[in-house]
Design a protein around this motif. Sequence first.
Motif, mmCIF file in Angstrom:
data_model
loop_
_atom_site.group_PDB
_atom_site.id
_atom_site.type_symbol
_atom_site.label_atom_id
_atom_site.label_comp_id
_atom_site.label_asym_id
_atom_site.label_seq_id
_atom_site.Cartn_x
_atom_site.Cartn_y
_atom_site.Cartn_z
ATOM 1 N N ASP A 1 -5.395 3.461 -3.185
ATOM 2 C CA ASP A 1 -5.940 3.863 -1.888
ATOM 3 C C ASP A 1 -7.083 4.852 -2.107
ATOM 4 O OD1 ASP A 1 -2.709 4.145 -0.150
ATOM 5 O OD2 ASP A 1 -3.780 2.413 -0.999
ATOM 6 N N LYS B 1 -12.874 -0.291 17.037
ATOM 7 C CA LYS B 1 -12.493 -0.671 15.675
ATOM 8 C C LYS B 1 -12.831 -2.122 15.359
ATOM 9 C CE LYS B 1 -8.371 2.294 15.950
ATOM 10 N NZ LYS B 1 -6.907 2.343 15.753
ATOM 11 N N SER B 2 -13.656 -2.731 16.200
ATOM 12 C CA SER B 2 -13.866 -4.174 16.107
ATOM 13 C C SER B 2 -14.489 -4.628 14.797
ATOM 14 C CB SER B 2 -14.723 -4.655 17.281
ATOM 15 O OG SER B 2 -15.999 -4.041 17.244
ATOM 16 N N LEU C 1 -13.748 -3.376 11.680
ATOM 17 C CA LEU C 1 -12.914 -3.194 10.495
ATOM 18 C C LEU C 1 -12.502 -4.568 9.953
ATOM 19 C CD1 LEU C 1 -10.657 -0.199 11.589
ATOM 20 C CD2 LEU C 1 -12.679 -0.163 10.112
ATOM 21 N N SER D 1 -10.181 -5.626 7.809
ATOM 22 C CA SER D 1 -8.758 -5.962 7.667
ATOM 23 C C SER D 1 -7.939 -4.734 8.012
ATOM 24 C CB SER D 1 -8.470 -6.408 6.225
ATOM 25 O OG SER D 1 -8.414 -5.296 5.360
ATOM 26 N N ASP D 2 -6.623 -4.932 8.079
ATOM 27 C CA ASP D 2 -5.755 -3.795 8.421
ATOM 28 C C ASP D 2 -5.595 -2.821 7.252
ATOM 29 O OD1 ASP D 2 -2.641 -5.734 8.292
ATOM 30 O OD2 ASP D 2 -4.141 -5.235 6.774
ATOM 31 N N ARG D 3 -6.241 -3.103 6.140
ATOM 32 C CA ARG D 3 -6.221 -2.132 5.036
ATOM 33 C C ARG D 3 -7.191 -0.979 5.318
ATOM 34 N NH1 ARG D 3 -8.432 -3.338 0.816
ATOM 35 N NH2 ARG D 3 -9.542 -5.266 1.337
ATOM 36 N N SER E 1 -8.774 1.875 7.842
ATOM 37 C CA SER E 1 -8.507 2.701 9.013
ATOM 38 C C SER E 1 -9.412 3.917 8.961
ATOM 39 C CB SER E 1 -7.033 3.116 9.076
ATOM 40 O OG SER E 1 -6.718 3.935 7.956
ATOM 41 N N GLN F 1 -6.776 1.143 2.039
ATOM 42 C CA GLN F 1 -5.524 1.016 1.294
ATOM 43 C C GLN F 1 -5.572 -0.221 0.402
ATOM 44 O OE1 GLN F 1 -2.940 0.971 4.835
ATOM 45 N NE2 GLN F 1 -2.101 2.924 4.145
#
Lengths: 117, 114
Positions: free
Chosen positions: A18, A57-58, A60, A62-64, A66, A80
């Motif tokens: 990370d 947040k449009s 980003l 992937s969910d990795r 933030s 992450q």
Amino acid sequence: GAGVSQSPSNKVTEKGKDVELRCDPISGHTALYWYRQSLGQGLEFLIYFQGNSAPDKSGLPSDRFSAERTGGSVSTLTIQRTQQEDSAVYLCASSLRGAGSYNSPLHFGNGTRLTVT
Amino acid sequence: SQKIEQNSEALNIQEGKTATLTCNYTNYSPAYLQWYRQDPGRGPVFLLLIRENEKEKRKERLKVTFDTTLKQSLFHITASQPADSATYLCALDMQGTGANNLFFGTGTRLTVIP
């Protein structure tokens, strides 16, 4: 000078680790943006903070990915489980009033060059 | 969604000539259109902003035009110098609240040859 400051300027990390990238915007600027720029490419929008509104947040990928902005000032972008394709320069920018406000251009930092090995 | 095209990835001109860079867009005209300069290893730096109802804006050797009929902005550097060599980005500010409404082109790399 009171420009946008980003740290670290360079970061080398191993795949799967990370990383946290920091942005100190210009004092008093209500809007803050994160962009990603791969070698020789344009700016890829990631996330936009405007005052106390919910961030956009449009962008980003992937969910990795933030980001948070504490107290309307400093922002941290967290990636992450880094992948090699995350290697790029991550640019932060701030503006006085945000998109749609006259004469409120972006002030960019010089970026964090992230290399994932 | 808005599509932005900047003419040719790279433009080479002779010192002293006028460089003209193009920014074309589709769909709706932006409220504002901005031009930035980016040097290698640095973040973009703001140069000029022009409003939807303005035809032309000047700053020293720089001139920006904005034609909402053609959906195009032209960026001119007169009496170009080798120090003008950089990548130039246009950005469209579509105006609005809440969400991001600022869209960047991919840039044109200008080289001024001595």
